[in-house]
Design a protein around this motif. Structure first.
Motif, PDB file in Angstrom:
ATOM      1  N   LYS A   7       0.766  93.372 -62.230  1.00  0.00           N
ATOM      2  CA  LYS A   7       1.874  93.587 -63.164  1.00  0.00           C
ATOM      3  C   LYS A   7       3.194  93.008 -62.679  1.00  0.00           C
ATOM      4  N   PHE A   8       3.644  93.426 -61.512  1.00  0.00           N
ATOM      5  CA  PHE A   8       4.991  93.087 -61.074  1.00  0.00           C
ATOM      6  C   PHE A   8       5.126  91.616 -60.680  1.00  0.00           C
ATOM      7  N   ARG A   9       4.233  91.128 -59.843  1.00  0.00           N
ATOM      8  CA  ARG A   9       4.304  89.738 -59.398  1.00  0.00           C
ATOM      9  C   ARG A   9       4.138  88.754 -60.555  1.00  0.00           C
ATOM     10  N   PRO A  10       3.159  88.962 -61.461  1.00  0.00           N
ATOM     11  CA  PRO A  10       3.027  88.028 -62.581  1.00  0.00           C
ATOM     12  C   PRO A  10       4.285  87.944 -63.458  1.00  0.00           C
ATOM     13  N   ALA A  11       4.988  89.053 -63.601  1.00  0.00           N
ATOM     14  CA  ALA A  11       6.243  89.019 -64.370  1.00  0.00           C
ATOM     15  C   ALA A  11       7.269  88.131 -63.679  1.00  0.00           C
ATOM     16  N   LEU A  12       7.327  88.215 -62.345  1.00  0.00           N
ATOM     17  CA  LEU A  12       8.258  87.368 -61.596  1.00  0.00           C
ATOM     18  C   LEU A  12       7.849  85.900 -61.669  1.00  0.00           C
ATOM     19  N   VAL A  13       6.558  85.628 -61.578  1.00  0.00           N
ATOM     20  CA  VAL A  13       6.060  84.252 -61.699  1.00  0.00           C
ATOM     21  C   VAL A  13       6.451  83.679 -63.060  1.00  0.00           C
ATOM     22  N   LYS A  14       6.388  84.500 -64.090  1.00  0.00           N
ATOM     23  CA  LYS A  14       6.709  84.057 -65.451  1.00  0.00           C
ATOM     24  C   LYS A  14       8.213  83.809 -65.627  1.00  0.00           C
ATOM     25  N   CYS A  15       9.038  84.663 -65.053  1.00  0.00           N
ATOM     26  CA  CYS A  15      10.482  84.539 -65.309  1.00  0.00           C
ATOM     27  C   CYS A  15      11.200  83.636 -64.307  1.00  0.00           C
ATOM     28  N   ILE A  16      10.573  83.325 -63.181  1.00  0.00           N
ATOM     29  CA  ILE A  16      11.219  82.481 -62.166  1.00  0.00           C
ATOM     30  C   ILE A  16      10.346  81.255 -61.913  1.00  0.00           C
ATOM     31  N   PRO A  17      10.666  80.124 -62.552  1.00  0.00           N
ATOM     32  CA  PRO A  17       9.879  78.908 -62.342  1.00  0.00           C
ATOM     33  C   PRO A  17       9.822  78.564 -60.851  1.00  0.00           C
ATOM     34  N   GLY A  18       8.648  78.185 -60.375  1.00  0.00           N
ATOM     35  CA  GLY A  18       8.475  77.808 -58.984  1.00  0.00           C
ATOM     36  C   GLY A  18       8.360  78.987 -58.029  1.00  0.00           C
ATOM     37  N   PHE A  19       8.177  80.196 -58.557  1.00  0.00           N
ATOM     38  CA  PHE A  19       8.095  81.396 -57.721  1.00  0.00           C
ATOM     39  C   PHE A  19       7.087  81.224 -56.588  1.00  0.00           C
ATOM     40  N   ASN A  20       5.920  80.681 -56.904  1.00  0.00           N
ATOM     41  CA  ASN A  20       4.861  80.551 -55.894  1.00  0.00           C
ATOM     42  C   ASN A  20       5.187  79.575 -54.777  1.00  0.00           C
ATOM     43  N   LYS A  21       6.156  78.702 -54.990  1.00  0.00           N
ATOM     44  CA  LYS A  21       6.527  77.731 -53.964  1.00  0.00           C
ATOM     45  C   LYS A  21       7.756  78.188 -53.166  1.00  0.00           C
ATOM     46  N   ALA A  22       8.300  79.336 -53.511  1.00  0.00           N
ATOM     47  CA  ALA A  22       9.471  79.869 -52.807  1.00  0.00           C
ATOM     48  C   ALA A  22       9.058  80.416 -51.439  1.00  0.00           C
ATOM     49  N   PRO A  23      10.016  80.582 -50.528  1.00  0.00           N
ATOM     50  CA  PRO A  23       9.689  81.155 -49.212  1.00  0.00           C
ATOM     51  C   PRO A  23       9.053  82.548 -49.359  1.00  0.00           C
ATOM     52  N   ILE A  24       8.063  82.812 -48.525  1.00  0.00           N
ATOM     53  CA  ILE A  24       7.324  84.072 -48.606  1.00  0.00           C
ATOM     54  C   ILE A  24       8.240  85.292 -48.452  1.00  0.00           C
ATOM     55  N   ALA A  25       9.207  85.233 -47.543  1.00  0.00           N
ATOM     56  CA  ALA A  25      10.096  86.385 -47.339  1.00  0.00           C
ATOM     57  C   ALA A  25      10.931  86.643 -48.589  1.00  0.00           C
ATOM     58  N   TRP A  26      11.367  85.595 -49.272  1.00  0.00           N
ATOM     59  CA  TRP A  26      12.121  85.756 -50.521  1.00  0.00           C
ATOM     60  C   TRP A  26      11.222  86.349 -51.604  1.00  0.00           C
ATOM     61  N   ARG A  27       9.981  85.845 -51.706  1.00  0.00           N
ATOM     62  CA  ARG A  27       9.050  86.382 -52.701  1.00  0.00           C
ATOM     63  C   ARG A  27       8.782  87.862 -52.449  1.00  0.00           C
ATOM     64  N   ALA A  28       8.614  88.234 -51.184  1.00  0.00           N
ATOM     65  CA  ALA A  28       8.365  89.642 -50.848  1.00  0.00           C
ATOM     66  C   ALA A  28       9.559  90.509 -51.237  1.00  0.00           C
ATOM     67  N   MET A  29      10.774  90.013 -50.975  1.00  0.00           N
ATOM     68  CA  MET A  29      11.971  90.756 -51.365  1.00  0.00           C
ATOM     69  C   MET A  29      11.997  90.960 -52.871  1.00  0.00           C
ATOM     70  N   MET A  30      11.688  89.918 -53.625  1.00  0.00           N
ATOM     71  CA  MET A  30      11.692  90.029 -55.087  1.00  0.00           C
ATOM     72  C   MET A  30      10.595  90.971 -55.580  1.00  0.00           C
ATOM     73  N   ASP A  31       9.425  90.945 -54.942  1.00  0.00           N
ATOM     74  CA  ASP A  31       8.351  91.888 -55.301  1.00  0.00           C
ATOM     75  C   ASP A  31       8.833  93.323 -55.111  1.00  0.00           C
ATOM     76  N   SER A  32       9.452  93.586 -53.967  1.00  0.00           N
ATOM     77  CA  SER A  32       9.939  94.926 -53.655  1.00  0.00           C
ATOM     78  C   SER A  32      11.049  95.344 -54.620  1.00  0.00           C
ATOM     79  N   LEU A  33      11.947  94.423 -54.914  1.00  0.00           N
ATOM     80  CA  LEU A  33      13.032  94.705 -55.858  1.00  0.00           C
ATOM     81  C   LEU A  33      12.462  95.061 -57.225  1.00  0.00           C
ATOM     82  N   ALA A  34      11.506  94.270 -57.700  1.00  0.00           N
ATOM     83  CA  ALA A  34      10.896  94.531 -59.009  1.00  0.00           C
ATOM     84  C   ALA A  34      10.179  95.874 -59.024  1.00  0.00           C
ATOM     85  N   TRP A  35       9.483  96.209 -57.934  1.00  0.00           N
ATOM     86  CA  TRP A  35       8.800  97.500 -57.847  1.00  0.00           C
ATOM     87  C   TRP A  35       9.808  98.635 -57.985  1.00  0.00           C
ATOM     88  N   ASN A  36      10.968  98.476 -57.385  1.00  0.00           N
ATOM     89  CA  ASN A  36      11.965  99.537 -57.342  1.00  0.00           C
ATOM     90  C   ASN A  36      12.807  99.629 -58.609  1.00  0.00           C
TER      91      ASN A  36
END
Length: 175
Positions: free
Chosen positions: A82-111
């Motif tokens: 749920k959470f990660r796919p929403a970020l992939v959809k709204c942020i182009p290139g999400f999968n190519k971003a730095p892992i630490a940034w992606r993790a921060m965004m995952d945590s932010l979205a969860w919260n």
């Protein structure tokens, strides 16, 4: 336990879970949310919501009990589906971003929820690959119930003596 890892589109999957989800769940979400094995009524949101594990609110009923392994599975499953796919959809290139940034965004979205995360300045800066600015912008989400919460300030910035903060992890993964 055997661990299988594959890489697809710049993302490493560990036992079927994206690497950023593993990082977020193990080092950001669970340490900051805590792990409560019996359902409780979280009174900070309005209206209050039944919650279990590391802040999971999906299909939680009074009296519900979970195991540590069950909590980890719930978190990784929901974040991956749920959470990660929403970020992939709204942020182009999400999968190519730095892992630490992606993790921060995952945590932010969860919260704060996927809608708020996708509308955030952190996401806007991420769309432009302004990673450091995005890490800093995410620190603005330090309120709950209309007031600043010191735990959220620490979670969003440099953490505390026992836990890394989202901001600290985020910027540490940048070149």
């Amino acid at each position: 336990m055997a661990m299988a890892a594959i890489i697809t589109g710049g993302v490493r999957y560990i036992n079927g879970v994206p690497d950023d989800v593993v990082l977020a769940s193990d080092y950001l979400v669970t340490p900051w949310e805590g792990e409560v094995l019996k359902a409780y009524l979280d009174r900070i949101p309005k209206p209050p919501v039944w919650t279990i594990c590391a802040g999971d609110t999906q299909n939680v009923k009074p009296g519900m009990i979970e195991t540590p392994a069950g909590c980890k599975a719930r978190l990784e499953r929901r974040m991956t589906k749920k959470f990660r796919p929403a970020l992939v959809k709204c942020i182009p290139g999400f999968n190519k971003a730095p892992i630490a940034w992606r993790a921060m965004m995952d945590s932010l979205a969860w919260n704060i929820g996927t809608g708020a995360a996708c509308r955030s300045n952190a996401a806007e800066f991420g769309k432009r690959q302004l990673w450091h600015a995005s890490c800093v912008a995410a620190t603005a989400f330090n309120k709950a119930g209309g007031r600043v919460i010191i735990g959220l300030v620490k979670r969003r910035t440099n953490g505390d003596a026992t836990r890394i903060g989202e901001g600290e992890l985020c910027v540490s993964g940048l070149e």
